[in-house]
Motif scaffolding. Structure first.
Motif, short mmCIF file in Angstrom:
data_model
loop_
_atom_site.label_atom_id
_atom_site.label_comp_id
_atom_site.label_asym_id
_atom_site.label_seq_id
_atom_site.Cartn_x
_atom_site.Cartn_y
_atom_site.Cartn_z
N LEU A 71 0.75 -1.10 0.04
CA LEU A 71 -0.12 0.08 0.18
C LEU A 71 0.87 1.31 0.04
O LEU A 71 2.01 1.42 0.47
CB LEU A 71 -0.89 0.02 1.00
CG LEU A 71 -1.60 -1.34 1.51
CD1 LEU A 71 -2.69 -1.22 2.91
CD2 LEU A 71 -2.67 -1.56 0.22
N PRO A 72 0.23 2.30 -0.40
CA PRO A 72 1.19 3.56 -0.48
C PRO A 72 1.11 4.30 1.00
O PRO A 72 0.20 4.14 1.62
CB PRO A 72 0.30 4.42 -1.63
CG PRO A 72 -1.11 3.93 -1.46
CD PRO A 72 -0.92 2.61 -1.19
N TYR A 73 2.15 4.92 0.95
CA TYR A 73 2.40 5.69 2.20
C TYR A 73 1.43 7.10 2.22
O TYR A 73 2.19 8.14 2.19
CB TYR A 73 3.80 6.15 2.59
CG TYR A 73 4.89 4.95 2.66
CD1 TYR A 73 4.66 4.26 4.12
CD2 TYR A 73 5.56 4.31 1.88
CE1 TYR A 73 5.30 3.24 4.61
CE2 TYR A 73 6.40 3.34 2.34
CZ TYR A 73 6.25 2.49 3.56
OH TYR A 73 6.96 1.48 3.95
N ASN A 74 0.22 6.84 2.26
CA ASN A 74 -0.71 8.09 2.54
C ASN A 74 -1.76 7.60 3.15
O ASN A 74 -2.06 6.43 3.52
CB ASN A 74 -1.01 8.46 1.12
CG ASN A 74 -1.46 7.48 -0.03
OD1 ASN A 74 -2.24 6.71 0.59
ND2 ASN A 74 -1.18 7.52 -1.16
N GLU A 75 -2.93 8.56 3.18
CA GLU A 75 -4.03 8.11 3.95
C GLU A 75 -4.89 7.14 3.51
O GLU A 75 -5.41 6.35 4.34
CB GLU A 75 -5.15 9.42 4.17
CG GLU A 75 -4.38 10.67 5.14
CD GLU A 75 -4.17 9.92 6.45
OE1 GLU A 75 -5.00 9.42 7.08
OE2 GLU A 75 -3.07 10.30 7.11
N ALA B 250 11.14 13.52 16.63
CA ALA B 250 10.65 12.55 15.59
C ALA B 250 9.13 12.30 15.71
O ALA B 250 8.56 12.08 16.87
CB ALA B 250 11.48 11.29 15.71
N GLY B 251 8.52 12.05 14.56
CA GLY B 251 7.18 11.76 14.67
C GLY B 251 7.13 10.14 14.33
O GLY B 251 8.02 9.43 14.24
N HIS B 252 5.82 9.82 13.93
CA HIS B 252 5.64 8.18 13.74
C HIS B 252 6.29 8.05 12.36
O HIS B 252 6.23 8.56 11.31
CB HIS B 252 3.95 8.15 13.70
CG HIS B 252 3.64 6.54 13.47
ND1 HIS B 252 3.46 5.83 14.69
CD2 HIS B 252 3.15 5.80 12.46
CE1 HIS B 252 3.49 4.48 14.41
NE2 HIS B 252 2.89 4.43 13.22
N GLY B 253 6.81 6.88 12.39
CA GLY B 253 7.53 6.51 11.20
C GLY B 253 8.66 7.04 10.74
O GLY B 253 9.13 7.11 9.70
N PHE B 254 9.57 7.61 11.92
CA PHE B 254 10.78 8.52 11.67
C PHE B 254 11.78 7.62 10.99
O PHE B 254 12.60 8.27 10.37
CB PHE B 254 10.92 9.00 12.78
CG PHE B 254 11.61 8.04 13.79
CD1 PHE B 254 13.03 7.42 13.77
CD2 PHE B 254 10.72 7.47 15.06
CE1 PHE B 254 13.22 6.45 14.71
CE2 PHE B 254 11.37 6.65 15.95
CZ PHE B 254 12.52 6.17 15.94
N GLY B 255 11.69 6.17 10.94
CA GLY B 255 12.74 5.49 10.24
C GLY B 255 12.40 5.11 8.69
O GLY B 255 13.29 4.50 8.25
N CYS B 256 11.53 5.74 8.13
CA CYS B 256 11.15 5.20 6.69
C CYS B 256 11.31 6.40 5.88
O CYS B 256 10.55 7.34 5.91
CB CYS B 256 10.00 4.88 6.74
SG CYS B 256 9.29 4.52 5.16
N PRO C 253 6.77 11.26 4.87
CA PRO C 253 7.18 12.64 5.32
C PRO C 253 7.74 12.89 6.59
O PRO C 253 8.36 13.90 6.73
CB PRO C 253 5.74 13.44 5.12
CG PRO C 253 4.88 12.63 4.39
CD PRO C 253 5.42 11.21 4.53
N SER C 254 7.41 11.94 7.52
CA SER C 254 7.82 12.14 8.82
C SER C 254 9.39 11.63 9.18
O SER C 254 9.98 11.55 10.25
CB SER C 254 7.21 11.29 9.73
OG SER C 254 6.75 9.89 9.39
#
Length: 224
Positions: free
Chosen positions: A72-76, A192-198, A202-203
């Protein structure tokens, strides 16, 4: 670079998994996906662990339980579909899949297997540590929902990483985990926000990612 393999869980469910690294490597890890599936990012994490750190790695395609090849895409939109797919999978089935990966690594001669999970996979890594005895060490990056299960006893050393600006995981959750698990190593990265390692999100926060990666590698080196 890795390749896709097929594995079978204890309940006879067949699923795809991404395998990277030399089976003769000294150490082994199961890497657990985010809510977006077995993405290019998760495959890149496996490749990095194999190429730069010498791990034999397997990452299961957990969505195969309900939809094959779901990436899935990294969006809503991707988040919404990922949450819907997740809701259709029982936690016991997820543990069966990651355990099957551990057993596949055991078959190659790895007596100690670690588990590293991101986002949804971070919660699964926690539950694998508390509900199975198949892992010698567990690390979770921004695993949402752990607080709800933080009263459960871990059967192996655990390390947790959270973003201080994560809007998905309240600071009260982190405090609950600290209170219930005083012996678990917990790191919070202030900016850092959620998903900071990817890098695909955007985070993404490179400084937090690099420090969390260094701590993760040191932790596994100590326990595997």
């Amino acid at each position: 670079m890795g390749h896709i393999i097929s594995l079978t869980a204890a309940d006879t469910h067949h699923f795809a998994a991404y395998e990277a690294g030399d089976p003769k490597s000294k150490h082994a890890l199961v890497v657990v996906q985010e809510i977006f599936g077995l993405t290019a990012h998760i495959k890149a994490v496996c490749d990095e662990l194999a190429t730069h750190h010498g791990y034999h790695v397997i990452a299961p395609a957990l969505f195969d339980r309900v939809e094959r090849d779901a990436v899935l895409p990294y969006n809503e939109t991707g988040m919404k579909k990922g949450l819907d797919l997740r809701s259709k999978i029982e936690p016991e089935d997820l543990l069966a899949d990651v355990t099957a990966c551990a057993h596949a690594l055991n078959h190659h001669g790895h007596n100690k297997v670690g588990i590293l999970g991101f986002c949804w996979g971070g919660l699964i890594a926690w539950q694998a540590a508390t509900r199975t005895r198949d892992f010698a060490a567990a690390v979770s990056w921004y695993g949402g929902g752990i607080a709800q299960y933080s009263h459960e006893e871990a059967h192996c050393p655990v390390q947790l990483h959270f973003g201080g600006e994560d809007t998905h995981i309240p600071h009260t959750d982190i405090q609950t985990i600290r209170e219930n698990q005083p012996d678990v190593e917990i790191f919070v990265y202030d900016d850092a926000g959620h998903g900071f390692g990817c890098p695909d999100r955007p985070s993404f926060n490179k400084d937090a990612r690099d420090l969390a990666h260094e701590r993760t590698m040191s932790f596994f080196a100590s326990h595997l």
